[in-house]
Design a protein around this motif. Sequence first.
Motif, short mmCIF file in Angstrom:
data_model
loop_
_atom_site.label_atom_id
_atom_site.label_comp_id
_atom_site.label_asym_id
_atom_site.label_seq_id
_atom_site.Cartn_x
_atom_site.Cartn_y
_atom_site.Cartn_z
N PRO A 1 69.37 126.16 39.31
CA PRO A 1 69.91 125.06 39.11
C PRO A 1 70.70 124.93 37.86
O PRO A 1 71.95 124.20 37.41
CB PRO A 1 69.20 123.93 39.55
CG PRO A 1 67.91 124.45 38.87
CD PRO A 1 67.41 125.56 39.15
N ILE A 2 70.63 125.84 37.38
CA ILE A 2 71.09 125.77 35.52
C ILE A 2 72.52 126.09 35.71
O ILE A 2 72.80 127.18 36.34
CB ILE A 2 69.69 126.59 34.24
CG1 ILE A 2 68.93 126.28 34.00
CG2 ILE A 2 71.54 127.37 33.64
CD1 ILE A 2 67.98 127.45 33.12
N SER B 1 64.86 128.01 23.23
CA SER B 1 65.69 127.05 22.92
C SER B 1 67.58 127.46 23.27
O SER B 1 67.44 126.39 21.57
CB SER B 1 64.42 126.13 22.33
OG SER B 1 64.22 125.62 22.66
N PRO B 2 67.65 127.68 23.09
CA PRO B 2 69.04 128.06 22.82
C PRO B 2 70.59 126.91 23.08
O PRO B 2 70.12 126.27 23.96
CB PRO B 2 69.41 129.94 23.75
CG PRO B 2 68.44 129.44 24.88
CD PRO B 2 67.37 128.86 24.82
N MET C 1 56.66 135.90 36.80
CA MET C 1 57.82 136.02 35.79
C MET C 1 56.87 134.97 35.22
O MET C 1 57.03 135.40 33.60
CB MET C 1 58.93 135.92 36.47
CG MET C 1 59.60 137.27 36.33
SD MET C 1 61.04 136.56 36.91
CE MET C 1 61.74 138.32 37.80
N SER C 2 56.27 133.72 35.81
CA SER C 2 56.42 132.80 35.14
C SER C 2 54.70 132.80 33.84
O SER C 2 54.91 132.68 33.21
CB SER C 2 56.36 131.42 36.10
OG SER C 2 57.34 131.24 36.55
N ILE D 1 66.30 133.37 32.90
CA ILE D 1 67.04 131.84 32.14
C ILE D 1 66.43 131.18 31.65
O ILE D 1 65.99 130.48 31.09
CB ILE D 1 68.44 131.77 32.61
CG1 ILE D 1 69.24 133.48 33.27
CG2 ILE D 1 69.20 131.12 32.57
CD1 ILE D 1 70.56 133.30 33.42
N GLU D 2 65.23 130.75 32.70
CA GLU D 2 65.11 129.45 33.11
C GLU D 2 63.95 129.16 31.79
O GLU D 2 63.31 128.75 31.25
CB GLU D 2 64.30 128.71 34.00
CG GLU D 2 65.20 128.69 35.08
CD GLU D 2 64.33 128.16 36.66
OE1 GLU D 2 65.06 127.71 37.44
OE2 GLU D 2 63.77 128.69 37.04
#
Length: 430
Positions: free
Chosen positions: A171-172, A110-111, A62-63, A102-103
Amino acid sequence: MLYTYYGDDFTGSTDVLEQLGANGIPAVLFVGPPTPARLAAFPNVQAVGIAGDARSRSPEWMSANLPAIFRALQSFHAPITHYKVCSTFDSSPTTGSIGRVIEIGRQVFSPASIPIVVGAPHLRRYVAFGNLFAAAPDGTIQRIDRHPMARHPVTPMHEADLRLHLAAQTPIPIGLIDAMNLWHDPSAALDAEIAAGHQAAVFDTIDFTMQQAVGKLLWSRAQQQPLFCVGSSGLTAALVSAWDLLDLFPAIPPLEPPALARPLLVVSGSCSTVTERQLRYALDHGYRGILIDPATLLNPGDAAYTAALEAAAQSLASGRDTILYTALGTPASAAHGDLLGIALGNLLRELLARSTRSTAPVRRVLICGGDTSSHAVQQLGIHALTWVANIQPGGPLCRAHADSPLDGLELVLKGGQVGTPDFFDLVRGA
């Protein structure tokens, strides 16, 4: 452009296409980011999707891949960009990590906060006070950690609270807009979640009225600043309801069932109990069934592979509805999803190539299984799909666009949990 989305598997991607097309919204689903030339072939679309297979991928994949895809979607400057996930939300820290999505979404877009809308009443999936519930094969509504998805072989859902489920992946900090907030002042509740530092928020969705409230809120916010959202096709349905209130699209005529198309070719790599019931029903009602062992499928040089291919080709040439399947229920062991899907896609491509030279060419194909569909379709050389007709929720009939004889082929991509026992007959146009 009203809306863009990336589907983390192909069945889910066509589920969104169904919501859009059936409501009169011009939309196209591309297999990979479209080139300008590909996009120019669909000049009037107001919604663009990209079908992918991130649901079966690692966070590292994904990254490496999602930022470019997200930037491609961002270039359309649509008010809403949607990362589409399955309404059962099955994911894990190592496979299909929605937390990692999400990250990445925060890095690219930048929401202020990322809405997470999973409930999809049209699919009998509901989120109540942050907990996910889904219809089981017996028709009862079960909490997701007591549902058959709790025993998924790759991404079992052991936690119903979506915030806790995501906490194992990122961790978000994630908040909640619950039913009480939606009934009273959802806008103030969302502002409070953002003020509290919650960088994403789960939205309850228990019924269609609540879904409409979610759609109105998010569309209103998107007019102020473009949104990046994570959710099932329930998010699409919520937005469609908001667009309907604003009369953005003309009324559409009543939907017609698909016309008869025979022979129907079914390719199944699904091992769900729902698909098992559909296979048994079809086999009891005249379909030719050809069971192919996954180990054989992964070895095209095997004599058993050649025998299965020849049997299927002869069955289709005689005009008989034909099923190639790797399991009837849950097998003792299963081949890796991507390898199995790729192998089934290669087999399907060869069968369709033979069929074009037949007196009874295959015009309609049903592929069963989320991972199977994602990897199989990518072997066909198709570059886009558009909606043709609804069959049952989550499994629409689509038209393939390709620079080959497969242009115009009709496809249905069915997730394991989708459809009634007679679904194959409905696809065929009984």
